[in-house]
Design a protein around this motif. Structure first.
Motif, PDB file in Angstrom:
ATOM      1  N   ALA A   1       0.820  -1.217   0.000  1.00 20.46           N
ATOM      2  CA  ALA A   1       0.000   0.000   0.000  1.00 20.46           C
ATOM      3  C   ALA A   1       0.850   1.262   0.000  1.00 20.46           C
ATOM      4  CB  ALA A   1      -0.933   0.001   1.213  1.00 20.46           C
ATOM      5  N   ALA A   2       1.954   1.248   0.728  1.00 22.70           N
ATOM      6  CA  ALA A   2       2.774   2.450   0.855  1.00 22.70           C
ATOM      7  C   ALA A   2       3.691   2.657  -0.331  1.00 22.70           C
ATOM      8  CB  ALA A   2       3.618   2.358   2.128  1.00 22.70           C
TER       9      ALA A   2
ATOM     10  N   ALA B   1      -9.312   2.396   3.765  1.00 19.27           N
ATOM     11  CA  ALA B   1      -8.677   2.780   5.026  1.00 19.27           C
ATOM     12  C   ALA B   1      -7.162   2.770   4.904  1.00 19.27           C
ATOM     13  CB  ALA B   1      -9.131   1.834   6.140  1.00 19.27           C
ATOM     14  N   GLU B   2      -6.615   1.833   4.137  1.00 19.60           N
ATOM     15  CA  GLU B   2      -5.172   1.814   3.898  1.00 19.60           C
ATOM     16  C   GLU B   2      -4.754   3.018   3.064  1.00 19.60           C
ATOM     17  OE1 GLU B   2      -3.513  -2.146   2.852  1.00 19.60           O
ATOM     18  OE2 GLU B   2      -5.593  -2.817   2.988  1.00 19.60           O
ATOM     19  N   ARG B   3      -5.533   3.330   2.057  1.00 20.61           N
ATOM     20  CA  ARG B   3      -5.249   4.507   1.231  1.00 20.61           C
ATOM     21  C   ARG B   3      -5.203   5.763   2.095  1.00 20.61           C
ATOM     22  NH1 ARG B   3      -8.326   8.301  -0.148  1.00 20.61           N
ATOM     23  NH2 ARG B   3     -10.231   7.166   0.374  1.00 20.61           N
ATOM     24  N   GLU B   4      -6.183   5.924   2.993  1.00 26.37           N
ATOM     25  CA  GLU B   4      -6.243   7.116   3.843  1.00 26.37           C
ATOM     26  C   GLU B   4      -5.056   7.178   4.798  1.00 26.37           C
ATOM     27  OE1 GLU B   4     -10.042   6.731   5.678  1.00 26.37           O
ATOM     28  OE2 GLU B   4     -11.142   7.596   3.976  1.00 26.37           O
TER      29      GLU B   4
ATOM     30  N   ASN C   1     -15.829   8.318  -5.457  1.00 28.43           N
ATOM     31  CA  ASN C   1     -16.209   6.911  -5.451  1.00 28.43           C
ATOM     32  C   ASN C   1     -15.029   5.956  -5.630  1.00 28.43           C
ATOM     33  OD1 ASN C   1     -18.900   7.545  -5.097  1.00 28.43           O
ATOM     34  ND2 ASN C   1     -19.343   7.532  -7.299  1.00 28.43           N
ATOM     35  N   ARG C   2     -14.069   6.340  -6.467  1.00 23.53           N
ATOM     36  CA  ARG C   2     -12.888   5.508  -6.733  1.00 23.53           C
ATOM     37  C   ARG C   2     -13.285   4.110  -7.219  1.00 23.53           C
ATOM     38  NH1 ARG C   2     -11.536   8.823  -2.372  1.00 23.53           N
ATOM     39  NH2 ARG C   2      -9.630  10.044  -2.752  1.00 23.53           N
TER      40      ARG C   2
ATOM     41  N   GLY D   1       1.518   5.161  -5.843  1.00 22.88           N
ATOM     42  CA  GLY D   1       1.667   5.929  -7.068  1.00 22.88           C
ATOM     43  C   GLY D   1       0.494   5.746  -8.002  1.00 22.88           C
ATOM     44  N   ALA D   2      -0.060   4.522  -8.065  1.00 20.51           N
ATOM     45  CA  ALA D   2      -1.219   4.276  -8.918  1.00 20.51           C
ATOM     46  C   ALA D   2      -2.424   5.062  -8.433  1.00 20.51           C
ATOM     47  CB  ALA D   2      -1.534   2.781  -8.948  1.00 20.51           C
TER      48      ALA D   2
END
Length: 519
Positions: free
Chosen positions: A391-392, A504-507, A485-486, A397-398
């Motif tokens: 995720a990190a 939640a990982e993205r945030e 929405n992603r 980047g995507a």
């Protein structure tokens, strides 16, 4: 008709199409095909009903233009054999047949009719900017040609120091484009496609570029490169992003470190032009002077000559906002390259120190571990290590690229590959997109479900090349990526759409600045 029946029908129809191409077209009875390219005539072969032209020269020997823009080859009049792959760029890995004379491409096509106007799918290989070639059996274009009636092209070009050693501040203005020489090779290859596509039954007005890992990053960089404008009309990147390029100061620091490893200081930097190829390859093992890990990094440079801006910072390059694009990643990226006993059977005490160098962003590991344990209390320390580093480091980047494109309402479709056995690591989608699950070394294997997944993914990429959207009957409606929405296609069996998967990982990682690895 149910989605499952649609997928079964899709597979059956694809198999029938392959049979028609192999036996009903009459190609197998013809003599070896000859095409007169803009540089000269080449002779290929026909295998499984598909015309194959391997090792077609698109550029001159780069030893003549070391660290500078490539040149078109001298024209030839004798018909040259195009029956074996051309040389790969010099590199540290065990790639066969390495040479500075490496500007070759490969073409697969169902037919040579000048008015066929088939979509052209041009693949850029991975290996960061350091290694690889377009000659892997995983990239063989036969199955895509049979499935989708398309032309497939793979490309070799200069890599590592040969393609991305930035020497402008050390050797002067004649080397102003040296940090992007490898990108200019790709531009020359795309110009060859533009000028020759119709001779191979392709449509020069319908060229799609696609690539995995470093290949995807090369595409992202070309989307901000003015000399590449208009050379392709759709794009798909697989686990390969380039949000920012290397700055000229860091690129110069890397050039100095590399030259020092060769025994050269600023006063003798010019000697690098005359060193043997083998010495330049041996020098690639020096430590990177900017990053706290790994060998010296080479990649595109924001040089204000070839690349006047960063690809996706501060926004999407205006030249590429109209280009339809697929952006995809695998769910378990880092399981492909963070391997070894130190990552197995981790306990919670080991996890903190392992996360620090491998997330590639500056965030307190205790915070990351606590959040992941809250989100996924059933997961082990090892499982959280791979989820957090993916995720990190690989996925971030995507997300940024997709979000920036959504902000300006560009046609963008995002996928996440969840299908795996039991994981979906980096490179897992290559044989699925090429429909090459039967090739030795294909990670998904060649079971029924893997073949079904290959049908779904390869048809989506073919559809993007043909129509500018990845929609086809065997997939759920694949909505464009929008904010907030992603929308994301989850390639699993069966496939499904989700909004903001792993949100939640993205945030969590959006709370700290992102720095493109290598820049």
């Amino acid at each position: 008709m149910s989605p499952h029946l649609n997928r079964r029908t899709l597979l059956a129809a694809a198999g029938a199409a392959g049979s028609v191409l192999a036996t009903g077209s009459g190609y197998a009875q013809r003599s070896d095909p000859v095409v007169t390219t803009t540089n000269g005539p080449v002779r290929g072969t026909i295998e499984d009903g598909i015309n194959r032209f391997l090792g077609v020269r698109y550029g001159a020997d780069t030893a003549r233009t070391r660290f500078r823009a490539p040149a078109r080859p001298d024209a030839w009049t004798d018909t040259l054999d195009a029956t074996g792959y051309g040389s790969a760029s010099p590199q540290g890995r065990n790639e066969a047949n390495q040479s500075e004379d490496c500007l070759f491409l490969n073409v697969w096509t169902p037919g040579l009719e000048g008015d066929a106007a088939r979509p052209v799918m041009v693949y850029f290989h991975g290996g960061a900017y350091a290694a690889g070639s377009g000659s892997s059996p995983l990239y063989d274009g036969t199955r895509l040609c049979q499935r989708g009636d398309v032309v497939v092209v793979t490309v070799n070009h200069r890599l590592n120091a040969f393609g991305y050693l930035y020497l402008q501040r050390l050797l002067g203005p004649d080397f102003a484009s040296s940090g992007n020489a490898g990108q200019l090779d790709l531009v020359l290859a795309l110009e060859w496609v533009r000028d020759n596509a119709a001779r191979f039954g392709g449509d020069p007005g319908r060229v799609m570029v696609f690539g995995q890992s470093g290949g995807g990053a090369k595409i992202a960089s070309l989307m901000a490169t003015p000399v590449a404008d208009g050379l392709f009309h759709s794009a798909a990147t697989m686990s390969g992003q380039q949000v920012t390029a290397s700055g000229p100061a860091n690129a110069t620091a890397r050039a100095r470190a590399y030259l020092a490893g060769l025994g050269l200081d600023d006063a003798h930097a010019h000697d690098v032009l005359d060193l043997p190829m083998e010495a330049l390859v041996e020098g690639l093992g020096v430590d990177d002077p900017v990053l706290p890990y790994g060998r010296v990094y080479f990649g595109p440079v924001r040089d204000d000559v070839v690349l006047p801006r960063h690809p996706f910072y501060p926004d999407v390059a205006p030249q590429s906002r109209h280009i339809p694009m697929i952006i995809g990643n695998t769910r378990d990226e880092t399981r492909a390259f963070l391997r070894g006993p130190q990552y197995e059977n981790l306990d919670w005490d080991d996890l903190q120190e392992l996360l620090i160098p491998n997330m590639r962003v500056d965030i307190r590991p205790e915070t990351v571990i606590a959040r992941y344990r809250e989100l996924y209390p059933e997961r082990s320390a090892e499982e959280i290590f791979y989820a957090a580093t993916t995720a990190a480091r690989s996925w971030r980047g995507a997300v940024i690229e997709a979000e920036e494109r959504a902000k300006v309402d560009t046609p963008t479709w995002v996928y996440q590959l969840d299908f795996g056995n039991p994981y979906a690591p980096h490179t897992f989608d290559i044989p699925l997109v090429f429909d090459n699950t039967a090739v030795e070394g294909a990670l998904p294997g060649n079971g029924e479900t893997a073949r079904n997944m290959a049908a779904l993914m390869s048809e989506a990429f073919i559809a993007l090349a043909r129509t500018g959207t990845p929609h086809h009957a065997a997939l759920p409606d694949w909505s464009r990526y929008t904010l907030p929405n992603r929308e994301t296609m989850i390639f699993d069996w069966p496939p499904r759409m989700e909004n903001d998967p792993r949100g939640a990982e993205r945030e969590l990682f959006a709370s700290v600045p992102y720095v493109q690895p290598g820049t």
